[in-house]
Each structure stands twice: as C-alpha cells, then as structure tokens.
Scaffold this motif. Sequence first.
Motif, PDB file in Angstrom:
ATOM      1  N   SER A 168      13.388  26.619 -58.937  1.00 42.77           N
ATOM      2  CA  SER A 168      12.931  26.323 -57.587  1.00 42.77           C
ATOM      3  C   SER A 168      12.044  27.468 -57.112  1.00 42.77           C
TER       4      SER A 168
ATOM      5  N   SER B 255      11.403  19.653 -52.666  1.00 48.07           N
ATOM      6  CA  SER B 255      12.777  19.359 -53.081  1.00 48.07           C
ATOM      7  C   SER B 255      13.785  19.648 -51.987  1.00 48.07           C
TER       8      SER B 255
ATOM      9  N   THR C 103      10.961  22.179 -56.752  1.00 50.89           N
ATOM     10  CA  THR C 103      11.825  22.395 -57.910  1.00 50.89           C
ATOM     11  C   THR C 103      11.151  21.738 -59.104  1.00 50.89           C
TER      12      THR C 103
ATOM     13  N   THR D  60      13.722  15.606 -57.126  1.00 49.88           N
ATOM     14  CA  THR D  60      13.196  16.500 -56.083  1.00 49.88           C
ATOM     15  C   THR D  60      12.898  15.775 -54.768  1.00 49.88           C
TER      16      THR D  60
END
Length: 460
Positions: free
Chosen positions: A253, A291, A302, A351
């Motif tokens: 992320s 996300s 992400t 996401t």
Amino acid sequence: MTTTLAGGRAARRKTMRRIRPRRSPAVPLLIAMWAGAAGVLWLWWHNTASVADHAGRVLGAGRITGLLAGYLMALLVLQMARVPALERRVGSDRVARWHAMTGRYTLCLVAAHVVLVMWGYALQAGNGFGDVVGQFADSLNQLPDMGKAAIGAALLLVIGLLSIGPVRRRLPYDAWYHVHLLTYAAVFLTFWHQISAGNEFAVEPAAKTFWYGLYGAVTALVLWYRVLTPVRLNLRHRLRVAAVIEETPGIVSVLVSGRKLHRIGAEAGQFFRWRFLAPGMRFSSHPYSLSAAPRPEMLRITVKAIGDHSSGLRELTPGTRVWAEGPYGALTAQRRSRGKVLLVAGGVGITPMRALFETLPGASGDITLLYRASSTQDLALWDELARIADERGARLMYAVNSPDGERPDISAESLRRKIPDVERHDVFLCGPPGFAQSVYEALRGAGVPARRIHHESFAM
C-alpha cells in the motif's frame, strides 16, 4: 466456498431514499454518434452528382469511406480526452471499449479509402486494379498534403497492429501506452488532407466550418482535460509519498499525502493515473484504484507486484513527489439502486471494493463482500475488512483454492445458497477479465438483472 460472517455494532444507518442512481448517458451519446455519421453520409449525398461509370462509383465509395474515417478520428480522440461526463457517467471501461471499437472501424475505413480512391483514379486513367500502387506513388506528389496523410495512416496502422490482443500482452505497458499517444500525431497529420482534398468541403463552406469546429472542440477538450486539469490538480494539492506498507508478500500500500485533498473530488471506487517522480519511474504512468475512502489529508492505493512499475513501488521513499491524473471511473455509490449490495472482488480487484465496503450506506446485513483469492495468504487487507465488517454488521466471505489447488465453486447455485436473495442486490464487481466474466454469468444465472451488475475492467 469458505465463508466467514462478521457481526457487531449497528451499522451506519442511512436511508436509501436519499441515494438516486445517475442515469447513464450511454444511449443518448451513441445516438448522437450515429446521427453524426448519418450527417456525414448526407453531406456526400448532397454534393455528389449521379455517377454512371464504374470509375465514378469507385471514387464515390472512396469519398464516403474517407469522410467517415475523418469523423471517426475525431471521436477516437474525444474518447481519449478523459472528459468527466464520459469517465464518471458512462464508465472508463465502456469508453475504452468504444475507443477500441472506433479504432478498428477507423483503420478499416482508412484502408478502404486509400484503396478505393487509388483504384478509381487508375480506372479514370484507363488502367485496372493492378495499378493501385503506382497510382498511390503518383498521388503522393500530386494531391495536397498527401505525404502527411500517408504518414498519419501509417502511424494508425502501427498503433492498430500493436493494439491487437496477443501483441499488446507481449508489450510492456509503458511502451504500449506511449506508442498509443501517437494517435494524436496521426490525426493531426491526416486532418489537413481531409480539408484540402475534400470536394465536399470545397463545395460547402458551412460543412468546412463545421469540420473545423468539430476538430477544434475535440482539441480543446484534450488540452483542457489531459493537460491543464492535471497541471492544476498537482500544483494545487502537492502530492507526495507519505509511507509504503507491505500488506502481504508482493502487495504493498502506498499512502499519498497532499493539501486540501477533500477538494480533489474523488469517490470510493474510483482510480487515478499515478506517476511517481523517482529514478526509473518518472516516465511511467499507471492506473491504480483507491483502496480506502479518500480523506482530507491522505489517499491510499494498494498494488500487487506484477510488472516493473508495480514492483518498484515498494522501493519508494517518503517525500517522493507524485503526479496524479483523475479521479476516473464510474464504479461508485452513485450507480446503486437497491438497499442491499453485494461486492465481489478477485485478487487485487479488492482495492476499489474495500473502499466501497467502508463507505456504502446501509443497515446491518445490507452489505456483503465476497473476496476471491488463490489462498488465505493472498487475502490482502483482510484485517481491515474484518474490522469494517464488525463495525458495520456487514457480511464478509472469502473463496480460496483448496489445499490440492481445486478452485472454489462460484456458480449461480452456490451464490443462491450463500445469499438466498441475491437477485434483490445491486452487485459491484472488480477482478481479472476471466474471473469477472465467469462471476457475471453466475450472477445472471442467479437472477440478478444485468442493469444491476456494475463492473469496470482493470485490464488497462
């Protein structure tokens, strides 16, 4: 199908009466496009005397295909302009499909135009179809702006060949993306030939003015939404990498901070094109979905490492400047029309579904998320999803392969067993094309109307 159910505190309660889905303008837009094509055909018909000889008929067909090709080139560029009315109301994936279809038609019409016109000239000169190549060589020196048009047509052919599925899949994304931008140059080069060589425009000054207006309007939209709008966004919000967090092996992320991000206009389910101004990544721009719900001080994406760009994200350092374009996409709460919602995610398609899972209004039991992955280790963001499910009283389910590699059963029958009233749900779907297609067919078999299955491809 392995299932986990999460309950807990009462969900945030918001009445569905306040949520009205936007009506898609796709049908009116398609009607307008076809009306424009009909207008082009009328222009040819209005300015063409009856022709009795074979050469005249062939030349007439050549002019028709040339006019239609010119019209479709304008549409081709319009579909690349990232106009919000198209991106957010119609959907990025549908616009991309329109663009691909328009490109195929344009290539066929350009090829037909060249062959038919050269054949017609050859017939007028008393020669046959075998003299088409020789007539083309002569026309390069005789017709106005023919050389530019030939270069533009060649560029379109190269772009078309590289966009064929098997070829494109072998190309690095960045190479294909930058070659695709040559469409602008191809259209620019062919435009002057359309104006200078088109008898229809010589006879009808009003038609020539319209043609200039059409291309001028499309050019203005490209400059505004592809150049000036991103410049304004990035100067205003000053995006930078705040942190990089490894979620699972191969999935990270990236937290992006900036100024006044609540004014960026992003919604859960949308994506941006991201360019990270780090060594080796400055010339790469890739689409990644948010996300998490956008917050006033932070955006998050992400990403699964499946290529050079996505693999390089884990090496980003805090403070790295970010250039973003967007937000794009129509996979948002505005498409919802029912009180109950099923979110279906495959792989990294989780996401946008994670962001929607957090933000979609609903009472306890209204929101269900089905997450498909190869194994439990691949269930990225699972702890967050479980926490959200617990807080909202939402249902959280996952489907993973068995220890011997057997795929889980996601069929119409299994969906009806796990979600008996699935046909009464709105469904948001995101995942790889093969997965999305199979789930779509299962949902239709379970009785979910097509108009309530909302999905966008992320094979971009």
